[in-house]
Design a protein around this motif. Structure first.
Motif, PDB file in Angstrom:
ATOM      1  N   GLU A  46       2.419  -1.554  -6.868  1.00  0.00           N
ATOM      2  CA  GLU A  46       1.433  -0.869  -7.711  1.00  0.00           C
ATOM      3  C   GLU A  46       0.326  -1.827  -8.151  1.00  0.00           C
ATOM      4  OE1 GLU A  46       4.262   0.585 -10.534  1.00  0.00           O
ATOM      5  OE2 GLU A  46       4.447   2.527  -9.514  1.00  0.00           O
ATOM      6  N   ARG A  47       0.696  -3.068  -8.479  1.00  0.00           N
ATOM      7  CA  ARG A  47      -0.312  -4.068  -8.849  1.00  0.00           C
ATOM      8  C   ARG A  47      -1.229  -4.381  -7.663  1.00  0.00           C
ATOM      9  NH1 ARG A  47       4.115  -6.198 -11.519  1.00  0.00           N
ATOM     10  NH2 ARG A  47       4.506  -7.729  -9.880  1.00  0.00           N
ATOM     11  N   ALA A  48      -0.651  -4.475  -6.476  1.00  0.00           N
ATOM     12  CA  ALA A  48      -1.454  -4.750  -5.283  1.00  0.00           C
ATOM     13  C   ALA A  48      -2.431  -3.605  -5.014  1.00  0.00           C
ATOM     14  CB  ALA A  48      -0.545  -4.971  -4.074  1.00  0.00           C
ATOM     15  N   ALA A  49      -1.985  -2.373  -5.197  1.00  0.00           N
ATOM     16  CA  ALA A  49      -2.874  -1.222  -4.998  1.00  0.00           C
ATOM     17  C   ALA A  49      -3.993  -1.224  -6.039  1.00  0.00           C
ATOM     18  CB  ALA A  49      -2.078   0.079  -5.082  1.00  0.00           C
ATOM     19  N   ARG A  57      -8.883   0.458   3.149  1.00  0.00           N
ATOM     20  CA  ARG A  57      -7.701   0.471   4.023  1.00  0.00           C
ATOM     21  C   ARG A  57      -6.497  -0.142   3.327  1.00  0.00           C
ATOM     22  NH1 ARG A  57      -8.655  -0.329  10.295  1.00  0.00           N
ATOM     23  NH2 ARG A  57     -10.423   1.058  10.540  1.00  0.00           N
ATOM     24  N   ASP A  58      -6.716  -1.257   2.635  1.00  0.00           N
ATOM     25  CA  ASP A  58      -5.614  -1.892   1.901  1.00  0.00           C
ATOM     26  C   ASP A  58      -5.058  -0.970   0.834  1.00  0.00           C
ATOM     27  OD1 ASP A  58      -5.694  -4.215   3.374  1.00  0.00           O
ATOM     28  OD2 ASP A  58      -6.935  -5.304   1.921  1.00  0.00           O
ATOM     29  N   TRP A  59      -5.947  -0.317   0.099  1.00  0.00           N
ATOM     30  CA  TRP A  59      -5.511   0.593  -0.961  1.00  0.00           C
ATOM     31  C   TRP A  59      -4.647   1.708  -0.373  1.00  0.00           C
ATOM     32  CZ3 TRP A  59      -6.016   5.757  -2.040  1.00  0.00           C
ATOM     33  CH2 TRP A  59      -5.634   6.158  -3.330  1.00  0.00           C
ATOM     34  N   TYR A  60      -5.099   2.298   0.731  1.00  0.00           N
ATOM     35  CA  TYR A  60      -4.328   3.368   1.369  1.00  0.00           C
ATOM     36  C   TYR A  60      -2.974   2.870   1.874  1.00  0.00           C
ATOM     37  CZ  TYR A  60      -7.985   6.886   1.135  1.00  0.00           C
ATOM     38  OH  TYR A  60      -8.902   7.809   0.688  1.00  0.00           O
ATOM     39  N   HIS A  62      -1.183   0.350   0.610  1.00  0.00           N
ATOM     40  CA  HIS A  62      -0.328   0.194  -0.575  1.00  0.00           C
ATOM     41  C   HIS A  62       0.111   1.557  -1.102  1.00  0.00           C
ATOM     42  CE1 HIS A  62      -1.245  -4.028  -0.606  1.00  0.00           C
ATOM     43  NE2 HIS A  62      -2.501  -3.865  -0.969  1.00  0.00           N
ATOM     44  N   ASP A  63      -0.832   2.498  -1.137  1.00  0.00           N
ATOM     45  CA  ASP A  63      -0.539   3.831  -1.663  1.00  0.00           C
ATOM     46  C   ASP A  63       0.543   4.527  -0.838  1.00  0.00           C
ATOM     47  OD1 ASP A  63      -1.237   6.014  -3.562  1.00  0.00           O
ATOM     48  OD2 ASP A  63      -1.817   7.043  -1.705  1.00  0.00           O
ATOM     49  N   ARG A  64       0.496   4.358   0.476  1.00  0.00           N
ATOM     50  CA  ARG A  64       1.507   4.981   1.345  1.00  0.00           C
ATOM     51  C   ARG A  64       2.894   4.440   1.026  1.00  0.00           C
ATOM     52  NH1 ARG A  64       4.037   3.246   5.455  1.00  0.00           N
ATOM     53  NH2 ARG A  64       2.672   1.471   5.815  1.00  0.00           N
ATOM     54  N   VAL A  65       3.005   3.129   0.840  1.00  0.00           N
ATOM     55  CA  VAL A  65       4.288   2.507   0.517  1.00  0.00           C
ATOM     56  C   VAL A  65       4.771   2.971  -0.864  1.00  0.00           C
ATOM     57  CG1 VAL A  65       5.416   0.292   0.039  1.00  0.00           C
ATOM     58  CG2 VAL A  65       3.897   0.519   2.005  1.00  0.00           C
ATOM     59  N   ILE A  66       3.859   3.034  -1.817  1.00  0.00           N
ATOM     60  CA  ILE A  66       4.214   3.452  -3.179  1.00  0.00           C
ATOM     61  C   ILE A  66       4.703   4.898  -3.188  1.00  0.00           C
ATOM     62  CG2 ILE A  66       3.233   3.974  -5.462  1.00  0.00           C
ATOM     63  CD1 ILE A  66       1.347   1.514  -4.943  1.00  0.00           C
ATOM     64  N   ARG A  67       3.974   5.774  -2.519  1.00  0.00           N
ATOM     65  CA  ARG A  67       4.385   7.190  -2.476  1.00  0.00           C
ATOM     66  C   ARG A  67       5.738   7.371  -1.790  1.00  0.00           C
ATOM     67  NH1 ARG A  67       0.113  11.277  -3.035  1.00  0.00           N
ATOM     68  NH2 ARG A  67      -1.799  10.200  -3.622  1.00  0.00           N
ATOM     69  N   ALA A  68       5.948   6.649  -0.714  1.00  0.00           N
ATOM     70  CA  ALA A  68       7.229   6.745  -0.005  1.00  0.00           C
ATOM     71  C   ALA A  68       8.369   6.266  -0.890  1.00  0.00           C
ATOM     72  CB  ALA A  68       7.184   5.939   1.290  1.00  0.00           C
TER      73      ALA A  68
END
Length: 113
Positions: A46-49, A57-60, A62-68
């Motif tokens: 979450e901090r990385a996002a 691209r980086d935000w997406y 991180h977001d994919r990993v967080i949502r999963a």
């Protein structure tokens, strides 16, 4: 980032659970370890996002990993019942293992990257 030995052991146990069909106590122990590892590493993701440029691209990524990880905790977060079939329990631990594998890139508190 390379996973620590404990995380590696958890991942091996999670991904072999569908093949080996361990006893319910063993599956429950692996499940508890995976859930704890997800909860330990999720704040770093979450901090990385938050640090990544919004909608980049980086935000997406991180977001994919967080949502999963959040979905896995919501769907698979409850410890498997001893009455659940070994294959079903193994599939649940494997799903959590996939999330932990994605979160290995994010160091937990006190872990050096």
């Amino acid at each position: 980032m390379r996973a620590t030995a404990d995380v590696q052991d958890l991942l091996v146990a999670a991904f072999s659970a569908c093949r080996e069909l361990p006893a319910p106590e063993e599956t429950a122990a692996v499940h508890r370890g995976l859930v704890a590892e997800i909860k330990r590493r999720l704040p770093a993701a979450e901090r990385a996002a938050a640090a990544a440029p919004d909608r980049s691209r980086d935000w997406y990524a991180h977001d994919r990993v967080i949502r999963a990880a959040r979905d896995a905790l919501q769907l698979e977060g409850e410890e498997p019942s001893p009455h659940e079939g070994a294959l079903v329990a193994g599939m649940r631990v494997a799903a959590l293992g996939r999330c932990v594998r994605a979160l290995v890139a994010y160091p937990s508190e006190g872990e050096v990257s």
